[in-house]
Enzyme design. Structure first.
Site, PDB file in Angstrom:
ATOM      1  N   LYS A 144       0.875  -1.183   0.000  1.00  0.00           N
ATOM      2  CA  LYS A 144       0.000   0.000   0.000  1.00  0.00           C
ATOM      3  C   LYS A 144       0.908   1.227   0.000  1.00  0.00           C
ATOM      4  O   LYS A 144       1.615   1.495   0.982  1.00  0.00           O
ATOM      5  CB  LYS A 144      -0.883  -0.060   1.247  1.00  0.00           C
ATOM      6  CG  LYS A 144      -1.440   1.259   1.758  1.00  0.00           C
ATOM      7  CD  LYS A 144      -2.558   1.820   0.903  1.00  0.00           C
ATOM      8  CE  LYS A 144      -3.208   3.007   1.588  1.00  0.00           C
ATOM      9  NZ  LYS A 144      -2.309   4.178   1.741  1.00  0.00           N
ATOM     10  N   GLY A 200       4.184   3.770  11.019  1.00  0.00           N
ATOM     11  CA  GLY A 200       3.462   5.046  10.968  1.00  0.00           C
ATOM     12  C   GLY A 200       2.920   5.413  12.322  1.00  0.00           C
ATOM     13  O   GLY A 200       3.567   5.171  13.349  1.00  0.00           O
ATOM     14  N   GLY A 204      -3.031   4.618  13.170  1.00  0.00           N
ATOM     15  CA  GLY A 204      -3.086   3.738  11.995  1.00  0.00           C
ATOM     16  C   GLY A 204      -2.701   2.308  12.344  1.00  0.00           C
ATOM     17  O   GLY A 204      -3.387   1.351  11.972  1.00  0.00           O
ATOM     18  N   GLY A 205      -1.607   2.151  13.083  1.00  0.00           N
ATOM     19  CA  GLY A 205      -1.113   0.812  13.420  1.00  0.00           C
ATOM     20  C   GLY A 205      -2.108   0.056  14.285  1.00  0.00           C
ATOM     21  O   GLY A 205      -2.375  -1.126  14.056  1.00  0.00           O
ATOM     22  N   GLU A 224       4.964  -0.808  13.636  1.00  0.00           N
ATOM     23  CA  GLU A 224       5.897   0.046  14.358  1.00  0.00           C
ATOM     24  C   GLU A 224       5.240   1.400  14.477  1.00  0.00           C
ATOM     25  O   GLU A 224       4.962   2.047  13.467  1.00  0.00           O
ATOM     26  CB  GLU A 224       7.222   0.116  13.591  1.00  0.00           C
ATOM     27  CG  GLU A 224       8.346   0.629  14.435  1.00  0.00           C
ATOM     28  CD  GLU A 224       9.159   1.655  13.723  1.00  0.00           C
ATOM     29  OE1 GLU A 224       9.799   1.320  12.721  1.00  0.00           O
ATOM     30  OE2 GLU A 224       9.125   2.816  14.164  1.00  0.00           O
ATOM     31  N   CYS A 261      11.492   7.811  14.033  1.00  0.00           N
ATOM     32  CA  CYS A 261      10.812   7.035  15.083  1.00  0.00           C
ATOM     33  C   CYS A 261      11.690   6.931  16.321  1.00  0.00           C
ATOM     34  O   CYS A 261      11.198   6.639  17.409  1.00  0.00           O
ATOM     35  CB  CYS A 261      10.449   5.651  14.566  1.00  0.00           C
ATOM     36  SG  CYS A 261      11.737   4.904  13.595  1.00  0.00           S
ATOM     37  N   GLU A 350       3.945  10.747  21.665  1.00  0.00           N
ATOM     38  CA  GLU A 350       4.879  11.189  20.627  1.00  0.00           C
ATOM     39  C   GLU A 350       4.388  12.489  19.986  1.00  0.00           C
ATOM     40  O   GLU A 350       3.225  12.613  19.624  1.00  0.00           O
ATOM     41  CB  GLU A 350       4.980  10.100  19.550  1.00  0.00           C
ATOM     42  CG  GLU A 350       5.955  10.429  18.441  1.00  0.00           C
ATOM     43  CD  GLU A 350       5.927   9.383  17.313  1.00  0.00           C
ATOM     44  OE1 GLU A 350       6.980   8.845  16.988  1.00  0.00           O
ATOM     45  OE2 GLU A 350       4.838   9.120  16.754  1.00  0.00           O
TER      46      GLU A 350
END
Ligand code: NAP
Length: 482
Positions: A144, A200, A204-205, A224, A261, A350
């Site tokens: 994707k 991301g 989303g994860g 992640e 990250c 974050e």
């Protein structure tokens, strides 16, 4: 859904075809992939740079890392021990019952869905670590594309399919799809998908993880997500190297406009040194120019997150960028006491960009409370003299439980791609702390163990044949040998 069905059918056919390829053919495909990507570098570098706002130099470095990573996996496939081939020979005379011949190894899972990252348009994207580790395991990839760098993604996808064609692999070993969240969700739900890899946001994860868990056949999700990568600075270390450590901190915080990250969004400093250290950091941050962020969405989130934190009374601002500077990724630093930090989970979230919180702590027992409250991280860094480590063994043991990589020197940005690297920590930094998305062990995510009991020799995979035709390291009757 009907188009996706066609994509997954093609991936499944490719999977069947790959299974009959030799190890040498699989490695040759990965090597060809590196060559084909390198061949388009004169077009790829400016395209990626334009789409990501990252300078040519950074993209050139990232391309080198991407190619090195692909070649590392090609060598891993050739070397062969990653499959963990294990043989327990039969013993027909064993009593009371004869012992069967059992041979076990890792086999590929099947079609893998990969979501690339926005912050590494090459190394964590179309031909990035997730894709190449899945391909090396023998899994076809349905990718994707990230909407932040569509042209870069298409160029790399073309090179991967060219490599497949040139090396006699089915082209559908890699398929490139575009679309928004709904397409991604349908990919994750598709019954033929066998695993998902993602880099991301936490949102989303976690959404993809929940989707996969709710399927009729749940599948593994290697996501992640967010991490604030705390640095813990100790008194004696700071007394001796205050200016150098302030320089190291600001360098790491602002590298790549903070869009890593492993960006150190938290730094814990003893109260006795907090004023001097924050003064040194503030001076160095003031000298860093703002730079454009990866895309408008990330710039807006950065600005909004800092605006929300500015409403918190407990934070004081060591370096407060203005709203217009923030649009361009200007660095910012806030300060809070450890007691206040512990009392508000918002200080652990974050903030993707060059923003940090300096937390002043009182003593060793407060450090233990901090470690207790800390959520899972990709990395934790300790700046301490040996005797300070010796005085804080309880803290050291606790902090190990909270991260995937523990550093005792330098800063967490800069992730080596090699054999020993671990890039994955306890939730919420990743969805599965038993895995890594960087380094050779990433391949294990896309394989499962299969044991063959009393299988006739001629039908066994090469890796398990008695004569060891691939000359790989295997565990035979409990002994590691060739
Ligand atoms: P993102 O919003 O999580 O998007 C990453 C990919 O996942 C995109 O392809 C996106 O598709 C897809 N996606 C997002 N939500 C989804 C959902 N609910 N279901 C299915 N697919 C979904 O990440 P981003 O755009 O790269 O950056 C946004 C934020 O992510 C940053 O501000 C930062 O906080 C974080 N981030 C973290 C890291 C890290 O390494 N920890 C790296 C990059 C970014 P669409 O975009 O097409 O919707």
């Amino acid at each position: 859904m009907s188009d996706l069905n066609a994509n997954f059918k093609k991936a499944q056919q490719a999977f069947t075809a790959i299974k009959s390829k030799t190890v040498a053919e699989k490695a040759a495909f990965l090597e060809a992939m590196a060559v084909q990507i390198e061949n388009i570098k004169s077009e790829l570098i400016p395209t990626a740079s334009k789409e990501s706002n990252l300078p040519d130099g950074r993209i050139t470095g990232e391309l080198g890392r991407t190619l090195g990573q692909i070649r590392l996996f090609a060598n891993l496939v050739k070397e062969g021990s990653w499959v963990e081939a294990t043989i327990d020979h039969a013993d027909p005379d064993r009593s009371p019952a004869p012992k069967p011949d059992i041979r076990r190894m890792l086999r590929p899972l099947g079609p893998v869905v990969v979501f690339g990252a926005s912050n590494f348009p090459l190394a964590f994207s179309t031909a990035g670590g997730d894709t190449v580790s899945a391909l090396a395991a023998g899994c076809p990839v349905i990718y994707k594309a990230h909407p932040a760098h569509p042209a870069t993604s298409k160029l790399v996808a073309g090179a991967i399919r060219d490599a497949a064609q040139k090396s006699g692999m089915p082209e559908d070993i890699f398929q490139h799809l575009e679309g928004g969240i709904s397409v991604g969700q349908e990919m994750a739900k598709h019954p033929m998908a066998k695993a998902i890899a993602f880099t991301g946001s936490y949102t989303g994860g976690k959404a993809l993880f929940d989707t996969a868990a709710a399927r009729e056949e749940p599948i593994p999700v290697y996501a992640e997500m967010g991490s604030v990568n705390p640095i813990f600075a100790f008194e004696s270390k700071l007394s001796q190297h205050l200016d150098a450590l302030a320089t190291a901190y600001v360098g790491s915080l602002t590298l790549g406009v903070g869009q890593f990250c492993t960006n150190p969004g938290l730094i814990f400093v003893p109260e006795s040194k907090a004023d001097a250290f924050s003064k040194a950091v503030a001076e160095k941050i003031a000298a860093v120019s703002a730079a454009p962020m990866l895309h408008d969405g990330i710039a807006k989130t950065y600005k909004d997150r800092i605006a929300t934190l500015k409403e918190k009374d407990k934070l004081s601002w060591v370096h407060a960028a203005t709203a217009s500077e923030l649009t361009h990724g200007s660095p910012a630093l806030a300060r809070v006491t450890a007691a206040d930090w512990i009392s508000d989970d918002a200080f652990q979230e974050e903030v993707f960009g060059p923003f940090g919180i300096l937390v002043s702590y009182k003593n060793t027992s407060q450090l233990v409370q901090i470690a207790d409250s800390l959520k899972g991280q990709l990395t934790c860094t300790l700046w301490a003299e040996d005797d300070e480590l010796a005085e804080n063994v309880e803290f050291l043991a606790l902090i190990e439980e909270k991260c995937g990589r523990l550093l005792f020197k330098g800063a967490p940005t800069g992730v080596e791609v090699g054999f020993a690297m671990q890039h994955g920590g306890p939730f919420p930094s990743t969805s599965d702390s038993r895995s890594t998305s960087v380094g050779v062990y990433a391949i294990k995510r896309f394989a499962r163990p299969v044991a063959f009991q009393d299988m006739p020799e001629r039908f066994l995979p090469e890796e398990l044949k008695e004569s060891n035709p691939l000359d790989i390291w295997r565990t035979v009757d409990g002994v590691l040998k060739k």
